[in-house]
Enzyme design. Structure first.
Site, PDB file in Angstrom:
ATOM      1  N   SER A   5      39.256  43.369  48.626  1.00 25.44           N
ATOM      2  CA  SER A   5      39.635  42.676  47.349  1.00 25.44           C
ATOM      3  C   SER A   5      41.061  42.058  47.782  1.00 25.44           C
ATOM      4  O   SER A   5      41.886  42.438  48.420  1.00 25.44           O
ATOM      5  CB  SER A   5      39.186  42.441  46.394  1.00 25.44           C
ATOM      6  OG  SER A   5      39.848  43.022  45.402  1.00 25.44           O
ATOM      7  N   HIS A   6      41.269  40.332  47.457  1.00 23.83           N
ATOM      8  CA  HIS A   6      43.063  40.045  47.712  1.00 23.83           C
ATOM      9  C   HIS A   6      43.248  40.390  46.769  1.00 23.83           C
ATOM     10  O   HIS A   6      45.278  41.443  47.075  1.00 23.83           O
ATOM     11  CB  HIS A   6      42.683  38.794  46.850  1.00 23.83           C
ATOM     12  CG  HIS A   6      44.248  37.913  46.906  1.00 23.83           C
ATOM     13  ND1 HIS A   6      44.600  37.501  47.868  1.00 23.83           N
ATOM     14  CD2 HIS A   6      45.228  37.830  45.675  1.00 23.83           C
ATOM     15  CE1 HIS A   6      45.844  37.040  47.639  1.00 23.83           C
ATOM     16  NE2 HIS A   6      45.914  37.136  46.468  1.00 23.83           N
TER      17      HIS A   6
END
Length: 1411
Positions: A1015-1016
């Site tokens: 994920s970011h």
């Protein structure tokens, strides 16, 4: 004893029981014998003749010796028989001279029709024992005298025998004897019933031959000569204990053990254990008679009889559940539009309301109460404040004519006493028992509205209230026929002055409820009738309207609102009002399926109620208790008065407290414990209009009668107040009829028609097992009953209300059973805990709307159990993913309830002055009271077991960076992402969504949440060298949180985090503890418009597009043929700026410049306004033409070919990509690295969307361990947005060694509840010049926008081949790993690759260097 009659001595024939009473009263001169026979319950209009104590042929023998009180003293002997006859004669009294002065007197009463006749026989002046020889004669026989027989008219012997009620314990023993006599056969249920009936008939025959009940008892319990055995028994040898008694004791033991199926060896062992128990009694000195009494007449007998009466013939150990498709449980409704959840109604304040609002702003003292009464179309305000040592009353009205207050003060409630002269306002007149004061007309702070108002200050605290009426325009004005009354005794609480704007509520309805609360406080009758009156408006307002009713009823149930105030109401009136409200609720339930869940919740707060005398019995039957048990004073009389005045659900608790008190052998602490545990304090008892001052104080001789009668009375109370009580709900559905003495007299409830076959036996099984310690069989029965009931709940039925209450009661019983079973699960196997979880999820799915996610969780648990039973290697890992998903489902349900209910609770709570602490946890308490809380507890028990079995450990380390810092605990990482910490900080964030930024100064982020490794926020943490890890162990996390403010050192490995407390000196000497300094500015070169609005992939250069577009163009010509790359075109750098400068968009450009200036000044609210403004841009015709040409040249579909609307959708998607330059996250990220935001340019990559079966992200170097020989991948169902965006749950994750790409190793199974799918469409991807810069990774900051909205699909992993098909899984994962390896070889460095899998083909949609 398996299969014996003992297994089936349970059939209850409702013969009328015979009760014997023997009383002996003796004084110095008179000794009276009384043998009383009476029949409390008749089964037919014709009364029946009970038995005597000893009946040998025609002789009644009274074997009692009367001790002489001295020679020649007069002795009266009386034998009284109460006969269940129906004579037509008058009262008969006759005297007979027997011998000398010995006289016989016979009195025969003449009862009313249907009652008992009493024959009283007295003998006086006889010093000898007497024998009464008596019998029955034909109807033509008359009474005789002077030497003839004395006869009394009785029924014939045949009818008498048939009417006899044989005690059930004797029938049980006789059936047991028959079973032994027949060789202890295994009977079918039908044979068992026949045997039980045969045993009863045998006893009837004995009685017909002249045996008494006592004869039968003696015969059955001591076949051998007791006198011959007694001395041997006392000797203590086990061989001398009567086998008959041992058998009975063994039977008792077998029942207590739950009637298991014993083997012959176990049966022998049980008999020996029973013999030992009797031997212990003998060793204590008990005689044979003592043992008989304990077994047959004492405590053991009572317990067995109770079980038998309850269990009847249901002998199965557990029910056989039917096989059903769990998808049949699905209930799925589209949500109401979000805009409907914000009420647009505006409340226009009346003049009185404006007055009170202004007045409250000037009152600093605690407000006791605030009430607005309706007077026709006008209003009367009463506001009471409580300054120290004083009471201040404010009154105001908008009546047009002058108003006079006729008032008094009360030292006791309701009293009218003249106020002291010292408290009278100016221009008041003192009367005999009252005073009169004129209202004055004024306005507040020169406001335009005018009201008449009055203020009264009372200095003396001895006054408890103020009664008053008004006089205006020649008329007296009162409160609906009663005096107005202000109670000064209410608890002082600060009324909130600002109830908020009511967003997310049915504001108008809540305002109306608040206005009517003063009327509702009078009694439950008023409250339920008002609620019924508001039901149509609530239903029309939709889910928010029903939420308003629920919140109001819940405040009532939790005693936050006054239940009764200066108003007497009959219980039947309350019951009738309940009946009216619940009838309307059942209609809503039947007519609006999408409101069923909230309607159930409302019904659970309201008693069943009913027409007719169902409520009146509360008043009548308390009198029966008092009369039967000689308890007419003290606490019972005070409770009686309260019940007559205004019964409430508190009475159920009081009744239970009395029962517990009696059962505890009159331990008064038990009485108070039951009350206090259920929210009733001494102060509450004293606060009733008819206060209860006294404690119960019963005599021991009252114990049995009171216990019996109070238990009967509890049934009556629950019939009114506890519609969802299980026994009451079952009785209402199955029907019952009773003609008992004093309780539920003449009550007949017909069964609900159309109940499923076998449903009655199923409910009986539940009642039998309701208190069993082993709750698994009970849970199965409860769930089976709910499944059977479910189809009827969606059908039209005039008794739907009773079915709903039964379903609510079954649901509630599941929760209590699970909680009772926690001890059973303490050392249980994972399989058993998982099975319990599946049962509770099934129960929850039966209770809630939109249960699709729960149903797929249930299917996941069922698959987990199958994998466990098949000993599959990864069962625990898969079960852990299902557990994580179940937690997400519970969190989602809690959040939806919070959004629905909490705004209404906050708004109405403020209007009504409900304690803020209660309001704050309103929704939380509702959740705690349901199955969801039980399920959460079970998940917490199983989680560490699964982690240990699957070797998952307590941590998942996403970024293994050693760190030292001060612990700070936050709810959400999102709330602090833009904050700068001045010293090194270890953030413990309860929620991490996956798209946040890491704040400046943070050296570590620890969370119980489950963001994807790719994920970011995970990428940001690794890039920023910040420790980032998920902690699965709540105890470890709680320990770290307990160190808030302290300095900790974190030492992570690939699968664990070791932490320890440090000192300040360690911080100064640690190089890892340095505060993250601001990064040097990142240089950006402003990109210029190259004169082209659209270009093909062959034209992608660094001057035209970003790295994302260039990489995909390069990849298309380099990858092997089995890797597919979608065709792409782009809107290059500078297009946005050119479009903005076009004359078409002059107004937009001006507006945007103003907003940018505002943003530069530090007003970050301008970000949202800028994004909205960008969406106002118009497309220059040249842009449209060039983009169309380029897409058609690249064999891509042109959206405009499907119509102008489709082009507008595409154009809006392009603008949303440009607008994402001003996303909060992106803007603050660029500020952090001092990137010149004006220099940031945005190209738009255009691709055709592949509607994927699966999407994946590959990191060709393991990001958690840094191992370059290992590929790490994550896979999700559907489009990849759920993987890279802020979607909850985990993806399937695996690693693969580069030297063995055909052997993927699973690290975790997926727990994401939804997948995204889309029809054939286009996607417009952001491609800025700020991505993949040296020292700064801007990828993922900006938006990629599909032309069409994706569809969220709730995922079913239990049938997904990626989960259930090992060969398919190995093939697809190996293919993904091979693609990653091939792309890494092309670029010669570690790559971050995104792609999809569709119909057996792999597509790569973008790649970038792995950061």
């Amino acid at each position: 004893m398996s299969g014996a009659v003992g297994n089936n001595l349970l059939l209850q024939y409702y013969f009328s029981p015979t009760r014997l009473q023997h009383k002996r009263k003796t004084n110095s001169s008179i000794s009276i014998w009384r043998s009383s026979f009476f029949q409390p319950q008749a089964s037919s209009p014709r009364h029946q003749l009970p038995l005597s104590t000893e009946l040998h042929g025609q002789r009644l023998t009274v074997k009692k010796n009367i001790s002489r009180m001295g020679k020649q003293r007069a002795v009266t002997r009386s034998s009284q028989a109460v006969l269940a006859t129906d004579p037509s004669s008058e009262m008969l009294v006759e005297k007979f001279n027997l011998d000398g002065n010995v006289e016989l007197q016979v009195e025969v009463s003449s009862p009313t029709s249907g009652s008992v006749a009493v024959v009283n026989i007295q003998v006086t002046n006889s010093g000898d024992s007497l024998l009464l020889h008596w019998g029955a004669v034909n109807p033509q026989n008359k009474y005789k005298n002077n030497g003839g027989n004395i006869r009394v008219q009785l029924p014939d012997r045949e009818s008498r025998t048939k009417s006899v009620s044989v005690p059930e314990d004797l029938v049980q023993i006789q059936a047991y004897v028959r079973w032994e006599r027949n060789g202890k056969q295994i009977y079918t249920p039908e044979q068992e019933k026949e045997e039980y009936e045969a045993a009863r008939l045998e006893l009837f025959e004995e009685i017909a031959r002249g045996s008494s009940i006592q004869d039968l008892r003696t015969k059955l319990t001591s076949k051998n000569d007791i006198r011959e055995s007694k001395e041997k028994l006392v000797s203590g040898t086990k061989s001398n204990i009567l086998d008959d008694l041992v058998q009975i004791q063994a039977y008792v033991r077998w029942e207590k053990a739950g009637k298991p199926n014993y083997s012959p060896e176990q049966q022998l062992k049980e008999f020996e254990e029973a013999r030992k128990e009797l031997q212990v009694e003998l060793d204590k000195g008990s005689s044979l008679e003592d043992i008989q009494k304990k077994i047959v007449k004492g405590e053991i007998k009572t317990q067995v009889a109770k079980q038998l009466a309850k269990k009847k013939f249901f002998m199965v150990e557990r029910i056989q559940r039917k096989k059903r498709d769990v998808m049949l449980l699905l209930t799925k409704f589209s949500s109401e539009p979000k805009e409907l959840k914000v009420s647009s109604e505006t409340n226009v304040l009346s003049e009185v309301q404006q007055f009170v609002k202004e007045k409250e702003n000037h009152i600093a003292d605690p407000v006791l109460c605030k009430t607005i009464y309706k007077i026709a179309d006008r209003e009367l305000l009463v506001l009471v404040a409580k300054p120290s040592g004083k009471t201040k009353v404010y009154l105001a009205t908008d009546l047009p004519e002058s108003v006079v207050l006729h008032w008094a003060l009360s030292e006791r409630p309701g009293q009218w006493a003249a106020p002291p002269l010292s408290v009278l306002p100016a221009d008041s007149v003192s009367l005999t028992k009252a005073a009169e004061t004129k209202f004055s007309t004024n306005s507040v702070d020169n406001q335009p509205y005018k009201v008449q108002s009055l203020e009264i200050t009372i200095d003396d605290e001895k006054y408890v209230g103020m009664p008053f009426v008004l006089f205006s325009d020649g008329k007296w004005i009162n409160n609906s026929g009663s005096d107005f009354y202000i109670d000064f005794r209410a608890e002082s609480r600060k009324v909130q002055k600002d109830a908020g704007d009511g967003r997310g509520t049915s504001k108008a309805l809540l305002g109306k409820i608040a206005e009517l609360e003063s009327e509702a406080q009078k009694s439950f009758m008023h409250r339920f009738n008002i609620a019924a009156d508001l039901m149509e408006e609530a239903t029309n307002a939709g889910e928010l309207g029903l939420a308003a009713i629920l919140v109001w009823m819940r405040f009532m149930t939790t005693r936050q609102l006054v239940w009764n105030k200066n108003y007497n109401v009959k219980p039947r009136e309350i019951s009738k009002a309940q009946d009216r409200l619940t009838d309307l609720l059942q209609k809503v339930y039947g007519s609006y399926p999408h409101y069923r869940e909230i309607t159930r919740m409302i019904m659970s707060t309201v008693g069943r109620g009913g027409e007719g005398d169902v409520g009146q019995r509360i008043r009548d039957e308390i009198l029966v208790i008092q009369r039967n048990n000689d308890c007419k004073g003290g606490m019972m009389e005070e409770w009686h008065q309260k019940l007559h005045n205004n019964t409430s659900p508190d009475d159920v608790v009081i009744c239970q407290a009395l029962i517990d008190y009696i059962k505890s052998d009159f331990d008064i602490s038990i009485y108070w414990k039951t009350l206090n545990d259920n929210g009733i304090t001494k102060e509450r008892l004293l606060g009733y209009d008819r206060a209860i001052h006294s404690e119960p104080n019963f005599r021991r001789d009252q114990k049995d009668g009171l216990l019996r009668d109070l238990q009967n009375y509890m049934r009556t109370l629950k019939a009114v107040h506890s519609g969802a009580d299980l026994e009451v709900a079952i009785a209402n559905c199955m029907g019952y009829k009773t003609e008992g003495q004093g309780f539920m007299v003449g009550v007949q409830i017909n069964p609900v028609p159309g109940l499923p076959s076998g449903f009655q036996e199923l409910l009986q099984f539940i009642l039998v097992n309701i208190e069993e310690k082993n709750v698994e069989a009970l849970l199965e029965g409860l769930l089976e009953a709910r499944e059977e009931l479910r189809p009827m709940l969606s059908q039209s039925n005039e008794r739907l209300r009773d079915l709903i209450f039964l379903d609510i009661a079954l649901d509630s019983t599941v929760r209590t059973a699970v909680e009772r079973g926690y001890e059973e699960l303490s050392n249980a196997s994972p399989e058993k805990i998982m099975y319990f979880i599946s049962l509770v999820i099934e129960n929850l799915a039966l209770s809630v709307d939109n249960n699709e996610d729960l149903i797929y969780c249930l299917k996941g648990w069922n698959l987990s159990l199958t994998m466990l039973k098949s000993s599959e290697d990864h069962w625990a890992m898969f079960a852990k993913s299902v557990l994580d998903r179940t937690r997400l489902a519970l969190a989602g349900k809690a959040e939806s309830l919070h959004q629905l209910l909490q705004p209404s609770a906050q708004y109405l709570g403020a209007l009504l002055g409900v304690d803020q602490g209660v309001v704050n946890i309103f929704t939380e308490e509702i959740i705690r009271g349901g199955s969801a809380a039980s399920l959460s507890s079970l998940l917490n028990r199983l989680d560490p077991i699964l982690r240990q079995t699957a070797h998952l450990g307590s941590w998942q380390v996403i970024s293994p960076i050693e760190a030292i810092g001060y612990v700070v605990v936050v709810d959400e990482l999102l709330s602090v992402q833009n904050k700068s910490f001045s010293k090194p900080t270890i953030l413990v964030a309860k929620s991490v969504r996956g798209e946040e930024e890491i704040p400046d100064g943070a050296v570590a982020v620890l969370t119980p949440d489950m963001p994807d490794v790719l994920s970011h926020v995970s990428v940001r943490a690794r890039n920023s060298k910040v420790c980032f890890a998920t902690c699965f162990d709540s105890k470890i996390l709680a320990d770290i949180q307990a160190n808030e403010g302290k300095l900790l050192l974190l030492k992570p490995s690939s699968a664990d985090v070791v932490y320890s407390e440090m000192q300040e000196d360690d911080l100064e000497s640690s190089v890892d503890s340095k505060i993250v300094s601001s990064a040097p500015p990142v240089a950006l070169v402003r990109k210029q418009f190259a004169g082209r609005y659209a270009i093909r992939s062959e034209e992608f250069t660094s001057d035209m597009v970003g790295a994302k577009s260039r990489n995909i163009a390069h990849l298309k010509v380099k990858v092997p043929s089995w890797i597919n790359v979608p065709t792409s075109v782009a809107l290059p750098f500078g297009v946005f700026e050119t479009v903005l400068s076009d004359d078409l968009n002059e107004v937009v450009a001006t507006k945007l410049q103003v907003l940018k200036t505002k943003l530069d000044g530090g007003d970050f609210s301008a970000l949202g306004e800028i994004r909205d403004t960008v969406l106002e841009l118009s497309a220059p015709p040249q842009l449209v033409k060039e983009l169309k040409d380029v897409m058609q040249q690249s064999d891509m579909p042109w959206p405009g070919d499907e119509g102008s609307q489709r082009w507008e959708q595409a154009w809006m998607a392009i603008k949303k990509v440009w607008a994402s330059k001003w996303n909060d996250r992106a803007y603050f990220s660029t500020r952090k690295v001092k990137l010149d935001h004006d220099y940031l340019c945005m190209a738009v990559l255009v691709q055709e969307i592949i509607n994927a079966d699966y999407a994946f992200v590959i990191h060709t170097t393991n990001p958690s361990s840094g191992d370059s020989s290992e590929i790490y991948c994550e896979v999700v169902k559907g489009l990849g947005e759920t993987l890279v965006g802020a979607y909850p749950g985990r993806a399937l994750s695996f690693v693969c060694k580069k030297n063995d790409l055909n052997s993927p190793q699973i690290l975790g199974y997926p727990s994401k509840p939804v997948g995204l799918y889309i029809k054939r469409s286009m996607i417009f991807r952001s491609d800025s010049n700020g991505e993949d810069l040296e020292g700064y990774a801007g990828a993922g900051l900006y938006d990629s926008v599909p032309m069409d909205e994706e569809e969220e699909v709730v995922l079913d992993y239990s049938s997904d081949p990626l989960i259930v098909d090992n060969n398919f899984r190995c093939s697809i994962l190996s293919t993904i790993a091979q693609a990653g390896s091939a792309i890494e070889d092309i670029y010669g460095s570690a790559q971050d690759v995104e792609g999809v899998f569709k119909d057996g083909k792999i597509y790569v949609v973008q790649t970038r260097p792995q950061m």
